[in-house]
Design a protein around this motif. Structure first.
Motif, PDB file in Angstrom:
ATOM      1  N   ALA A  87       7.356   7.456   9.290  1.00 56.66           N
ATOM      2  CA  ALA A  87       6.138   6.934   9.133  1.00 56.66           C
ATOM      3  C   ALA A  87       5.980   7.011   7.527  1.00 56.66           C
ATOM      4  O   ALA A  87       5.859   8.017   7.002  1.00 56.66           O
ATOM      5  N   ARG A  88       6.206   5.968   6.770  1.00 58.83           N
ATOM      6  CA  ARG A  88       6.387   5.932   5.477  1.00 58.83           C
ATOM      7  C   ARG A  88       5.153   5.341   4.654  1.00 58.83           C
ATOM      8  O   ARG A  88       4.710   4.168   5.060  1.00 58.83           O
ATOM      9  N   LEU A  89       4.699   5.742   3.441  1.00 63.20           N
ATOM     10  CA  LEU A  89       3.823   5.267   2.415  1.00 63.20           C
ATOM     11  C   LEU A  89       4.406   4.393   1.654  1.00 63.20           C
ATOM     12  O   LEU A  89       5.453   4.478   0.930  1.00 63.20           O
ATOM     13  N   LEU A  90       3.869   2.963   1.699  1.00 64.32           N
ATOM     14  CA  LEU A  90       4.547   2.067   0.753  1.00 64.32           C
ATOM     15  C   LEU A  90       3.894   1.744  -0.341  1.00 64.32           C
ATOM     16  O   LEU A  90       4.559   1.943  -1.418  1.00 64.32           O
ATOM     17  N   SER A  91       2.670   1.961  -0.500  1.00 62.60           N
ATOM     18  CA  SER A  91       1.892   1.905  -1.608  1.00 62.60           C
ATOM     19  C   SER A  91       0.465   2.323  -1.138  1.00 62.60           C
ATOM     20  O   SER A  91      -0.123   2.382  -0.269  1.00 62.60           O
ATOM     21  N   CYS A  92      -0.171   2.706  -2.519  1.00 62.40           N
ATOM     22  CA  CYS A  92      -1.674   3.169  -2.227  1.00 62.40           C
ATOM     23  C   CYS A  92      -2.508   3.068  -3.629  1.00 62.40           C
ATOM     24  O   CYS A  92      -1.864   3.016  -4.556  1.00 62.40           O
ATOM     25  N   ALA A 101      -4.323   1.526   1.278  1.00 64.41           N
ATOM     26  CA  ALA A 101      -2.766   1.955   1.591  1.00 64.41           C
ATOM     27  C   ALA A 101      -2.106   1.010   2.292  1.00 64.41           C
ATOM     28  O   ALA A 101      -2.827   0.388   3.354  1.00 64.41           O
ATOM     29  N   ALA A 102      -0.801   0.911   2.246  1.00 63.52           N
ATOM     30  CA  ALA A 102       0.056   0.312   3.206  1.00 63.52           C
ATOM     31  C   ALA A 102       1.140   1.112   3.737  1.00 63.52           C
ATOM     32  O   ALA A 102       1.831   1.998   2.723  1.00 63.52           O
ATOM     33  N   PHE A 103       1.298   1.088   4.809  1.00 61.97           N
ATOM     34  CA  PHE A 103       2.153   2.138   5.682  1.00 61.97           C
ATOM     35  C   PHE A 103       3.291   1.286   6.346  1.00 61.97           C
ATOM     36  O   PHE A 103       3.247   0.270   6.940  1.00 61.97           O
ATOM     37  N   CYS A 108       6.700  -1.099  12.005  1.00 63.60           N
ATOM     38  CA  CYS A 108       5.660  -2.027  11.779  1.00 63.60           C
ATOM     39  C   CYS A 108       4.952  -1.631  10.552  1.00 63.60           C
ATOM     40  O   CYS A 108       4.811  -0.459  10.334  1.00 63.60           O
ATOM     41  N   LYS A 109       4.491  -2.805   9.694  1.00 63.51           N
ATOM     42  CA  LYS A 109       3.644  -2.542   8.593  1.00 63.51           C
ATOM     43  C   LYS A 109       2.284  -2.775   8.998  1.00 63.51           C
ATOM     44  O   LYS A 109       1.729  -3.292   9.790  1.00 63.51           O
TER      45      LYS A 109
END
Length: 309
Positions: A87-92, A101-103, A108-109
């Protein structure tokens, strides 16, 4: 040590999150490795088919994986900014009162708004969504619900207070403090832009249970305050004296032996548009300062009532 294990044996958890390992309660431990081992006791009572949800970004990640496996837990699910996190943090982005935030979770995004400010809030929310995924809960529904989350009083709650001099933002972090949570709170203060002639003001009380390194850890906050663009610093308590003595003159707001003595000094120095963060360990009683600031709004309401407004 040996405090979490018996609780885990009672609960028999199906999932357990370790969000962070840091210099907290260090008077009871010799190093971070010992703290990690104590946290990993949560796996001792876990169901054999349970899942350990771990911070992939932490340098002790492999230690925690090893501890989980020693307790018979083979299912590991990870979260964080690391490119290999499940489970990855893409941006915040942070703003007053919320975070966006986007994960990427399980391929799945997911994008969402979280009803509290802070990068640490975003990462903790990611760990919650990772848990939802592991337990088969609809992740998009869980993400949408995060918009309704609000930081509790004393633990990051922030709001705009109206008083006779205008308004200021109050970030209430008065319930507890450690070096890592202080860093997170300063980060939140840094992210909120003051209005007009307002300043970013940090009100810092003693961080307790830090053992022999207590004074050094307080003094080390200076770098965070400067890099975060904090304009004024007020401190309360004997341990914060180490920080106060290291502050450049332009950052010095005021110092007092305790929170109760500091409160009126701060109230008298308020400027319209200020953003104020109050934080310290529970024993530092920094909630006295929060009460003094909140009382200003009450006085405005009383004044309106008396004048028939």
């Amino acid at each position: 040590p040996n405090e979490i294990a018996p609780l885990s044996s009672i609960v028999r958890p199906h999932a357990a999150i370790i969000t962070q390992v840091a210099e907290v309660h260090t008077e009871n431990f010799n190093n971070l490795e010992e703290i990690a081992a104590a946290k990993a006791e949560i796996f001792k009572g876990m169901n054999s088919n349970g899942t350990a949800i771990l911070n992939r970004d932490h340098y002790l990640f492999n230690n925690l994986v090893g501890s989980a496996k020693r307790y018979g837990i083979d299912r590991i699910f990870t979260f964080g900014e690391h490119e290999m996190a499940d489970a990855r943090l893409l941006s915040c982005s942070l703003k007053e009162g919320s975070s966006v935030a986007a994960f990427k979770i399980g391929g799945c995004k997911v994008s969402c708004e979280i009803g509290a400010t802070g990068r640490h809030v975003v990462l903790n929310s990611l760990s919650v969504l990772a848990t939802a995924y592991v337990l088969g809960i609809d992740v998009e529904s869980a993400a949408a619900a995060l918009k309704n989350f609000k930081s509790p009083k004393g633990r990051g709650q922030n709001r705009r207070v109206l008083w006779h001099g205008g308004s200021f933002v109050l970030i209430d972090e008065s319930y507890n403090a450690s070096p890592i949570s202080m860093e997170a709170a300063i980060d939140v203060l840094s992210a909120i832009k003051p209005k007009g002639a307002g300043r970013r003001v940090a009100i810092i009380g003693d961080m307790l249970e830090l053992g022999a390194r207590a004074e050094a850890l307080h003094a080390s906050l200076l770098e965070l305050l400067i890099s975060g663009g904090i304009d004024l610093v007020y401190t309360a308590g004997s341990l914060t004296r180490a920080l106060w003595d290291s502050l450049p003159v332009e950052l010095r707001g005021g110092y007092a032996a305790n929170a109760k003595e500091l409160a009126p000094i701060l109230v008298d120095a308020l400027v319209n548009g200020d953003v104020i963060m109050v934080k310290g360990s529970r024993g530092s009683q920094m909630d006295e300062i929060v009460k003094a600031l909140e009382a200003l709004e009450y006085e405005v309401e009383v004044s309106k009532a008396v004048n028939g407004a």
